[in-house]
Design an enzyme around this catalytic site. Sequence first.
Site, short mmCIF file in Angstrom:
data_model
loop_
_atom_site.label_atom_id
_atom_site.label_comp_id
_atom_site.label_asym_id
_atom_site.label_seq_id
_atom_site.Cartn_x
_atom_site.Cartn_y
_atom_site.Cartn_z
N LEU A 195 42.17 36.24 36.69
CA LEU A 195 43.03 37.16 35.95
C LEU A 195 43.68 38.06 37.00
CD1 LEU A 195 40.86 38.37 32.91
CD2 LEU A 195 42.66 36.64 32.89
N ASP A 196 44.96 38.37 36.83
CA ASP A 196 45.62 39.30 37.74
C ASP A 196 44.86 40.63 37.75
OD1 ASP A 196 47.63 37.48 38.25
OD2 ASP A 196 49.00 38.30 36.75
N LYS A 197 44.99 41.35 38.85
CA LYS A 197 44.30 42.64 38.99
C LYS A 197 44.55 43.55 37.78
CE LYS A 197 44.18 46.81 41.83
NZ LYS A 197 44.79 47.56 42.96
#
Length: 294
Positions: free
Chosen positions: A134-136
């Site tokens: 998952l993106d930051k």
Amino acid sequence: MSYKDKSLVFQVEEETELLKFLLKVMSSRSRNSVKSILTRGQVSVDDHMETKHNYPLRPGQTVTVLKNKEAKKESVLTGMSILYEDKDIIVINKEAGLLSIATEKEKKLTAHHQLMEHVRREHPANRIFVVHRLDKDTSGVMMFAKSENIKRKLQNSWKDMVKERTYAALVEGEVQRKQGTLKSWIKENKAHVMYSSSRKNDGQLAITHFKKIQSNPNFSLLELQLETGRKNQIRVHMQDLGHPVVGDKKYGSTQNVIGRLGLHAQILSFHHPRTNQLMLFRADVPKSFLAKSK
């Protein structure tokens, strides 16, 4: 200020920056002590972890500080919580602001590193393997494997084993259609920005199904189901729809009213890699998404 069992909770009453606010409400501590609390990821603003000293605060926001004693306890994880764990997999709920894996700048304050430390408390040889990311700035459900064999099994059969990936997205503007499907071929340009091509086979096929949950003239809350899992797929498709994800400057957003990316992995359902049992994990839609789209 109010107390929870493991944390201090403060309400923001005027516009300021995060470090200034913390120095004021935690005046008994030294500047260096407060800075290190921030750097260690012990501070959350509303529903996301924040480490930036100059992060802008607005009246009405809630700042939560994990107490030092709790942060030092072995069992406390920063910016995440474990939803499920067995001998093969760990499923977590990740806060926005926490990296999934290490970068050149940040090695330790990541989901992967913390889980590695977590499993090594049981046995020094234990390890954790990344299955997907998952993106930051995306929050929600994420799964890790506890062996290379399980990781390979999940990745090689991902399309067959994963039965549902549902995201919640807070997007700009009022989406008129109640539901629909977005289909394109996604490519990456030299600046590492993904974009859609309508030409068949000109890139990787990406399919996103969307349903409007609620909206007002300024914002819409959408439920999104991924048929494919391409890099930045939702963010690109929302830009294509003309309603970029809130806070997503890279893909067309012009405002950031919730102080984070408006994207949340709400449901992950899959067949267990060893038992084949169908499992479903859910992380509630962040309150800020619901409040802004009412």
